[in-house]
Design a protein around this motif. Structure first.
Motif, PDB file in Angstrom:
ATOM      1  N   GLU A 154       0.867  -1.173   0.000  1.00 21.82           N
ATOM      2  CA  GLU A 154       0.000   0.000   0.000  1.00 21.82           C
ATOM      3  C   GLU A 154       0.908   1.228   0.000  1.00 21.82           C
ATOM      4  OE1 GLU A 154      -3.169   0.003   2.887  1.00 21.82           O
ATOM      5  OE2 GLU A 154      -4.347   1.398   1.684  1.00 21.82           O
ATOM      6  N   VAL A 155       0.526   2.199  -0.803  1.00 21.64           N
ATOM      7  CA  VAL A 155       1.443   3.309  -1.102  1.00 21.64           C
ATOM      8  C   VAL A 155       1.829   4.097   0.146  1.00 21.64           C
ATOM      9  CG1 VAL A 155       1.712   5.467  -2.387  1.00 21.64           C
ATOM     10  CG2 VAL A 155       0.642   3.506  -3.486  1.00 21.64           C
ATOM     11  N   ASP A 156       0.873   4.378   1.032  1.00 26.21           N
ATOM     12  CA  ASP A 156       1.249   5.209   2.192  1.00 26.21           C
ATOM     13  C   ASP A 156       2.216   4.472   3.112  1.00 26.21           C
ATOM     14  OD1 ASP A 156      -0.809   3.506   2.986  1.00 26.21           O
ATOM     15  OD2 ASP A 156      -1.607   4.919   4.450  1.00 26.21           O
TER      16      ASP A 156
ATOM     17  N   CYS B  97       5.589   4.712   1.498  1.00 28.38           N
ATOM     18  CA  CYS B  97       6.129   6.067   1.712  1.00 28.38           C
ATOM     19  C   CYS B  97       6.720   6.199   3.118  1.00 28.38           C
ATOM     20  CB  CYS B  97       5.025   7.110   1.530  1.00 28.38           C
ATOM     21  SG  CYS B  97       4.557   7.380  -0.185  1.00 28.38           S
TER      22      CYS B  97
END
Lengths: 223, 359
Positions: B162-164, B167
């Motif tokens: 998942e991108v967050d 990050c």
């Protein structure tokens, strides 16, 4: 009781710690706010929120990107968790209520979560429906909570087409509800075409737009 | 009143035209390759999901739609959220009227421990690859070059964690992000090897691309650390395997990353497609000597704009990029939205016919 100089130092420290995404420092200073009897509301607004506002500028200027903003957001929430229970009286009153979510067909929620954070820190009561939200759910939640604002997010060109539909559905049930839209493919022109009451190109602008929308409602005596 | 440009007579078929680009020769006109998937299924009356889960219907929906609009380029298989399913998560096929492509519904590795435990999948059984391989067999059956869906390390890593979360790892636990990216690249290289074994000595191109690495999300510095080395390793492997051309979709706001994209190898030539955020003149300036340029008509305008707006965007892109030294293809800046009006796709071809001819 902190001296004025010490209070200034703590607020500046909170501001800097949010901008520097130093979560430990935010926690330390938030505890200092309580221990030294600094006003929690001032600490939130002039420390944490002011810092996050600057983070919004840094993102707009391409000095910060999503990874940095997420870290700042984590630091901010660490402070809010400590300080918010100590708000009292008028300061704890909510500025307004907002229903927020990413529309049906769209699972991208980073932008929506950042907007949610800005509403949180600005003192709104936020009803977060999450992502890929069925359109009827926005209508039901707005009616249930009597929220002044419904904030719709979409990243995809296909899912953005759900926006005019849900705007129509909400307005049919409650013409006074104010609806704002945002997300990568959305522009002011698109927002106008969709019949939205507001548009925010980024998270920082969203709260400002919402406050203006609520002011318009109040002027009309509907909020 | 300005004189209306007249459509010209084509002297090449779609295969010859694309072949000319890959041979660094001028085709009769700018090729038109819209970048279109789910739309094709809807166009021929199939569920949109058929383009992703039914190789036969996917192939024919794309071929029939190409025939209908008269565009170049045939059929290919792939979608942007690859990685999640292949590494053991779940995806949801598009079903509602607001969806156009699969999305990840369960991410397979959202903790450092899960990244440690993540096993490199078997290509033959991983996620969409059994479908993609069946699709490739159909391409082979009809004598078309096979387009290998070559993974995209950073975007795939975001589809796994998942991108967050990715990050946050980049900021707090970069070693976890790197570990995940390494695993994706190992798998990406296995994909290439698998295709080479399954279709020996058969003409192939590889497709790669990046959406999550756009500057709407990460910085150029983060691109340099977390995208460039992995993309470079994958591209080098693709070309070393004998595939001559890479089609790379450089999606979204990538202007600050262009200097890094320019460090990658794409084959001889590669085809580099761009979103509307990257000006075609800039793309030609940075990449046009070595590679063909494709793009960059804004999908939102193709979907919501008038046919005049779409035509003007196409004309402007053709005017800027038509004379690119290694060729130019008119293309949408990202996938053509499934609800785009058919006439807006027609006017893209019309713009090519009226402004895209050479000589």
């Amino acid at each position: 009781m902190a001296t004025d100089a010490r209070k200034k130092e703590i607020l500046k420290g909170l501001y800097d710690a949010v901008v520097d995404f130093d979560e430990d420092k935010v926690v330390e200073l938030s505890n200092a706010v309580l221990a030294e009897d600094v006003d929690a509301y001032e600490a939130i607004m002039d420390g944490l929120a002011a810092g996050m506002e600057h983070v919004g500028d840094l993102y707009a200027n391409q000095e910060y990107f999503v990874p940095e903003v997420l870290m700042c957001s984590d630091a901010l929430y660490a402070g809010l968790d400590i300080l918010r229970p100590h708000l009292s009286g008028k300061e704890a009153d909510v500025k307004g209520q907002v229903v927020i979510g990413t529309v049906e067909g769209d699972v991208h929620d980073i932008g929506k979560n950042l907007v949610k954070m800005m509403f949180d820190v600005a003192g709104f009561e936020v009803h977060d429906l999450g992502r890929d939200v069925k359109l009827e759910k926005f209508v039901e939640e707005q009616m249930k909570t009597d929220s002044e604002i419904v904030a719709l997010s979409a990243l995809m060109t296909t899912s953005m087409l759900a926006m005019p539909k849900v705007i129509e559905m909400i307005k049919a049930r409650n013409p006074d509800a104010m609806i704002m839209v945002g997300g990568a493919p959305i522009s002011q022109e698109v927002a106008d075409n969709y019949g939205a009451d507001g548009y925010a190109p980024n998270a920082a602008n969203a709260v400002q737009e919402a406050i203006q929308m609520i002011s318009r409602l109040r002027e009309m005596g509907k909020a | 009143m300005a004189e209306q440009p007249q459509p010209r007579q084509e002297t090449m078929g779609p295969g010859e035209r694309m072949g000319a680009i890959l041979m660094r020769q001028r085709p009769d006109r700018v090729p038109f390759m819209p970048f279109i998937f789910g739309y094709c299924a809807r166009n021929v009356g199939y569920p949109i999901a058929a383009v992703y889960n039914d190789p036969e219907r996917s192939f024919w929906a794309q071929m029939w739609t190409a025939e209908m609009f008269g565009y170049d380029g045939g059929a290919m298989y792939g979608y942007a959220s690859m990685g999640g399913w292949e590494f053991g998560g779940d995806i949801k096929m598009p079903v509602s009227e607001w969806e156009q492509a699969p999305v990840v519904t369960r991410f397979p590795a959202q903790t450092p421990e899960a990244v440690d435990a993540l096993e490199i999948p078997d290509v033959a059984t991983a996620g969409c690859y059994p479908i993609a391989l069946e699709f490739a067999k159909i391409q082979q059956q009809f004598g078309m070059p096979i387009m290998v869906m070559g993974m995209s390390p950073f975007t795939s890593a975001g589809n796994i964690s998942e991108v967050d979360i990715l990050c946050r790892w980049m900021m707090k636990k970069p070693e976890v992000a790197h570990k995940l990216l390494k695993k994706v690249v190992i798998f990406g290289k296995k994909v290439i090897d698998h295709y080479m074994e399954a279709f020996p000595n058969y003409p192939m191109m590889a497709f790669t691309g990046e959406a999550t690495s756009a500057n709407q999300i990460i910085s150029p510095k983060q691109f340099e650390e977390f995208v460039l080395p992995y993309m470079s390793e994958l591209h080098d492997h693709i070309l070393a395997s004998g595939i001559r051309n890479i089609f790379c979709h450089i999606c979204g706001e990538q202007n600050l990353n262009l200097k890094y994209w320019a460090q990658l190898e794409y084959g001889d030539p590669g085809i580099l497609s761009f979103g509307h955020e990257v000006d075609m003149a800039k793309a030609v300036e940075v990449f046009g000597d070595k590679h063909a340029i494709a793009g960059n008509i804004e999908p939102q305008v193709i979907q919501n704009g008038t046919n005049q707006q779409v035509y003007e965007l196409c004309k402007a892109a053709i005017d800027k990029a038509k004379m690119a030294p290694s060729g130019y293809l008119l293309m949408a800046g990202c996938e053509v939205p499934v609800q785009a009006p058919p006439y807006n796709i027609y006017v893209m071809k019309k713009a090519v016919m009226e402004h895209g001819f050479y000589d």
